[in-house]
Design an enzyme around this catalytic site. Structure first.
Site, PDB file in Angstrom:
ATOM      1  N   ASP A 174      13.730  -1.173  84.130  1.00  0.00           N
ATOM      2  CA  ASP A 174      15.156  -1.274  83.827  1.00  0.00           C
ATOM      3  C   ASP A 174      15.482  -0.414  82.612  1.00  0.00           C
ATOM      4  O   ASP A 174      14.628  -0.189  81.755  1.00  0.00           O
ATOM      5  CB  ASP A 174      15.535  -2.725  83.527  1.00  0.00           C
ATOM      6  CG  ASP A 174      15.143  -3.673  84.648  1.00  0.00           C
ATOM      7  OD1 ASP A 174      15.504  -3.387  85.802  1.00  0.00           O
ATOM      8  OD2 ASP A 174      14.479  -4.690  84.367  1.00  0.00           O
ATOM      9  N   ARG A 196      15.307   0.308  88.610  1.00  0.00           N
ATOM     10  CA  ARG A 196      15.891  -0.991  88.921  1.00  0.00           C
ATOM     11  C   ARG A 196      17.275  -1.081  88.270  1.00  0.00           C
ATOM     12  O   ARG A 196      18.144  -0.286  88.576  1.00  0.00           O
ATOM     13  CB  ARG A 196      14.944  -2.105  88.442  1.00  0.00           C
ATOM     14  CG  ARG A 196      15.358  -3.522  88.813  1.00  0.00           C
ATOM     15  CD  ARG A 196      15.395  -3.812  90.305  1.00  0.00           C
ATOM     16  NE  ARG A 196      15.512  -5.249  90.556  1.00  0.00           N
ATOM     17  CZ  ARG A 196      15.707  -5.779  91.744  1.00  0.00           C
ATOM     18  NH1 ARG A 196      15.798  -5.000  92.808  1.00  0.00           N
ATOM     19  NH2 ARG A 196      15.789  -7.093  91.893  1.00  0.00           N
ATOM     20  N   ARG A 256      26.041  -4.518  92.915  1.00  0.00           N
ATOM     21  CA  ARG A 256      25.709  -5.136  91.625  1.00  0.00           C
ATOM     22  C   ARG A 256      26.353  -4.391  90.454  1.00  0.00           C
ATOM     23  O   ARG A 256      25.688  -4.021  89.496  1.00  0.00           O
ATOM     24  CB  ARG A 256      24.199  -5.212  91.434  1.00  0.00           C
ATOM     25  CG  ARG A 256      23.529  -6.199  92.355  1.00  0.00           C
ATOM     26  CD  ARG A 256      22.101  -6.465  91.936  1.00  0.00           C
ATOM     27  NE  ARG A 256      21.492  -7.482  92.806  1.00  0.00           N
ATOM     28  CZ  ARG A 256      20.269  -7.957  92.659  1.00  0.00           C
ATOM     29  NH1 ARG A 256      19.517  -7.512  91.668  1.00  0.00           N
ATOM     30  NH2 ARG A 256      19.790  -8.864  93.476  1.00  0.00           N
ATOM     31  N   LYS A 259      26.803  -7.898  89.049  1.00  0.00           N
ATOM     32  CA  LYS A 259      26.499  -9.192  89.642  1.00  0.00           C
ATOM     33  C   LYS A 259      26.481 -10.204  88.510  1.00  0.00           C
ATOM     34  O   LYS A 259      25.810 -10.006  87.500  1.00  0.00           O
ATOM     35  CB  LYS A 259      25.147  -9.172  90.353  1.00  0.00           C
ATOM     36  CG  LYS A 259      24.773 -10.507  90.995  1.00  0.00           C
ATOM     37  CD  LYS A 259      23.474 -10.418  91.787  1.00  0.00           C
ATOM     38  CE  LYS A 259      23.146 -11.749  92.460  1.00  0.00           C
ATOM     39  NZ  LYS A 259      21.923 -11.669  93.292  1.00  0.00           N
TER      40      LYS A 259
END
Length: 379
Positions: A174, A196, A256, A259
């Site tokens: 990430d 990610r 997302r 999200k």
């Protein structure tokens, strides 16, 4: 005397230059009052080891990046077997089998060979009382993200880029991770080509967070939707999280974005969502969203999953209810060649009372302002 005068003048110039280095502006929204490294003397890391040391020590620091710090191959590579839940076409992301994810969640997906850079999987730890700032457009971290976790607080990240973290691989890393932290302001940051999530707030409380003027660039050679639109944008999955998103440019994603779930209160104001091939919002159980003054342009589906609560200011008159809780009316959102949303839940607006609330302007000026100002190099 002459040499003394010259030295004194040079020292004065240096001191003035050093004094000019620091955070620009101040946080708006829930993280208002964050000071980061405060007035600590700026430090300028030269190597990746120095950068890691400065970010992770116990000192209050102002850390200035003047170049790209490339971590890509700093920890070697791993080869193994992963899976391809989204297909095996050249534009599809594949998944690393992290913690037996493939067996547990995608048992029918075909197996594939994977080779990824180890540095990307886990970000650099950032401890309390830090300001991490970029100089001009030159400060970047490549191949590794940042982690603000385990009780860290009072942190500012401004005017940097975080890029190229195993973009082919889900679970490859990430860009920015927050989990169990407080008073964090992330401003004018560009994230691009991430495996990610661009931003992920984990399951522990992340208290007061402001994400402002950031550029989430979803253009990638690989994606879970196999179309060059990055799916994993912003995941707010905390416990008693307070998140302000203002002035951000969310571009070329497919899901997302964001999200929101699990007892997260999100104030999403004056952001520009552009060219989203799938959906922008998912609001899961425990997600509470006030969305106002945003622009959605070429967004196929503005809201997909809706299991929490949202107030999206369906009309100017409806926005008047906000005056009771925010001290002002809320403003309507704008839509162009886009889906819409008109959720009218107001039961959670009382949660905004007594907190630092970002201002809102009319959506009509948002798109041009955000494109001109969001991301690294646009302070």
């Amino acid at each position: 005397m002459k040499y003394s005068t010259i030295f004194s003048a040079a020292a004065a110039v240096f001191a003035g230059s050093a004094a000019a280095v620091g955070v620009s502006g101040s946080a708006e929204g829930f993280a208002e009052g964050v000071t980061g490294g405060g007035d600590a003397t700026p430090v300028y890391p030269d190597t990746i080891d120095e950068l890691v040391s400065y970010l992770g020590d116990d000192e209050a620091r102002v850390i200035v990046l003047t170049k790209t710090f490339d971590f890509t191959d700093s920890e070697g590579t791993t080869t193994g077997t992963g899976c391809a839940p989204w297909g095996t076409a050249s534009a599809c992301q594949v998944a690393i089998d992290q913690d037996d994810w493939c067996e547990n969640y995608e048992p029918d997906a075909p197996s594939v060979s994977v080779e990824y850079y180890n540095a990307g999987v886990l970000g650099i730890t950032v401890t309390s009382n830090k300001s991490l700032i970029g100089e001009g457009s030159s400060g970047a971290i490549k191949g590794k993200g940042l982690r603000i976790v385990s009780g860290a607080e009072n942190i500012i990240i401004q005017n940097i880029a975080v890029t190229d973290i195993n973009p082919k691989y889900v679970w490859g890393g990430d860009a920015i991770t927050l989990d169990d932290c407080d008073l964090v302001w992330i401003d004018h940051v560009t994230t691009a080509r991430i495996g990610r999530q661009h931003y992920v707030l984990g399951t522990s409380a992340d208290n007061r967070v402001s994400l402002t003027n950031n550029y989430i660039d979803g253009v990638s050679d690989y994606s879970a939707t196999c179309d060059g639109y990055h799916y994993w944008g912003i995941y707010l999955d905390g416990d008693a999280d307070l998140v302000t998103m203002k002035g951000n440019y969310i571009y070329h994603t497919s899901g997302r974005s964001p999200k929101v779930q699990d007892n997260t209160l999100l104030h999403c104001v004056n952001n520009y969502f552009y060219d989203i091939s799938g959906h922008a919002f998912e609001i899961g159980e425990g997600g509470y969203v006030l969305a106002e003054g945003n622009v959605f342009q070429n967004v196929d589906t503005v809201l997909e999953t809706y299991e929490g609560a949202a107030f999206t200011v369906p009309s100017t008159t409806a926005g008047e209810v906000c005056s009771t809780y925010l001290g002002r009316d809320c403003v309507i959102n704008g839509f162009g060649c886009s889906g819409t949303f008109s959720e009218d839940s107001t039961s959670f607006l009382s949660d905004f009372e007594g907190k630092n609330i970002a201002s809102a302007s009319a959506y009509t000026s948002v798109a041009s302002r955000v494109v001109a100002n969001a991301g690294q190099g646009n302070l």
